[in-house]
Design an enzyme around this catalytic site. Structure first.
Site, mmCIF file in Angstrom:
data_model
loop_
_atom_site.group_PDB
_atom_site.id
_atom_site.type_symbol
_atom_site.label_atom_id
_atom_site.label_comp_id
_atom_site.label_asym_id
_atom_site.label_seq_id
_atom_site.Cartn_x
_atom_site.Cartn_y
_atom_site.Cartn_z
ATOM 1 N N LYS A 10 0.815 -1.224 0.000
ATOM 2 C CA LYS A 10 0.000 0.000 0.000
ATOM 3 C C LYS A 10 0.852 1.279 0.000
ATOM 4 C CE LYS A 10 -3.971 -2.144 2.351
ATOM 5 N NZ LYS A 10 -5.036 -1.915 3.362
ATOM 6 N N TYR A 50 -12.504 -2.035 -3.711
ATOM 7 C CA TYR A 50 -12.995 -2.151 -2.330
ATOM 8 C C TYR A 50 -14.521 -2.035 -2.239
ATOM 9 C CZ TYR A 50 -8.375 -2.131 -0.042
ATOM 10 O OH TYR A 50 -7.119 -2.454 0.408
ATOM 11 N N ASN A 113 -1.986 0.393 6.738
ATOM 12 C CA ASN A 113 -1.487 -0.871 7.304
ATOM 13 C C ASN A 113 -0.619 -1.678 6.325
ATOM 14 O OD1 ASN A 113 -3.550 -1.759 5.670
ATOM 15 N ND2 ASN A 113 -4.527 -3.064 7.201
ATOM 16 N N HIS A 116 -2.295 -5.461 1.762
ATOM 17 C CA HIS A 116 -3.599 -6.119 1.649
ATOM 18 C C HIS A 116 -3.363 -7.536 1.174
ATOM 19 C CE1 HIS A 116 -7.665 -7.127 0.301
ATOM 20 N NE2 HIS A 116 -7.081 -7.624 -0.772
ATOM 21 N N GLU A 127 -9.832 -10.752 -7.343
ATOM 22 C CA GLU A 127 -8.851 -9.669 -7.172
ATOM 23 C C GLU A 127 -7.701 -9.798 -8.174
ATOM 24 O OE1 GLU A 127 -9.829 -8.830 -2.452
ATOM 25 O OE2 GLU A 127 -7.903 -9.726 -2.971
#
Ligand code: CMP
Length: 139
Positions: A10, A50, A113, A116, A127
């Site tokens: 990320k 998302y 964070n 993913h 995905e």
């Protein structure tokens, strides 16, 4: 069984030049990076990815963050790759992540964070297909 899972490094991690350190964690755990590219999503593209979280209060912030800087999208392959990747990532909230996990070592907050990873084989397939063509995945 040998599985494939989808992974994202990320913006908080690419901003801090942590791509290599995170990839080392995957490889040390026995996960093979069989596809990888650096891209910069639009907020709309992040929103599609998302979409399952569209009703959550953090959705707008999440999409904004994912479009804020480049990300690295990956396909990881290995024995029980989905569970193994989730173990290496650690809990979503870095405050709850186990010692030695990516999120414990690198994540800044529950939103920022660092990584993913897919949560199930069905989501992994969807995905992966959103970001990669078959020709781009080299096992
Ligand atoms: P990820 O595995 O990418 O899937 C959805 C993401 O939403 C999750 O990781 C978190 O980064 C993010 N998220 C979950 N809860 C919150 C929250 N309370 N505030 C901001 N982001 C969140």
């Amino acid at each position: 069984a040998v599985q494939r899972t989808f992974s994202i490094i990320k913006p908080d991690a690419t901003n801090r030049n942590l791509t290599g350190a995170i990839n080392a964690k995957f490889e040390e755990a026995g996960l093979r990076i069989v596809a990888q590219k650096r891209i910069h999503l639009t907020k709309a593209q992040a929103g599609v990815f998302y979409a399952v979280h569209a009703e959550r209060p953090f959705y707008d912030e999440l999409c904004e963050f994912m479009a804020s800087a480049p990300i690295v999208v990956q396909v990881l392959e290995g024995e029980d790759a989905i569970a193994k990747n989730r173990e290496v990532m650690g809990a979503t909230n870095p405050a709850e992540a186990a010692e030695g996990t990516i999120r414990k070592e690198f994540a800044l907050s529950i939103g920022e964070n660092s990584v993913h990873g897919s949560d199930a084989p069905e989501t992994a397939a969807v995905e992966i297909a959103y970001f990669f063509s078959g020709l781009e995945i080299v096992g």
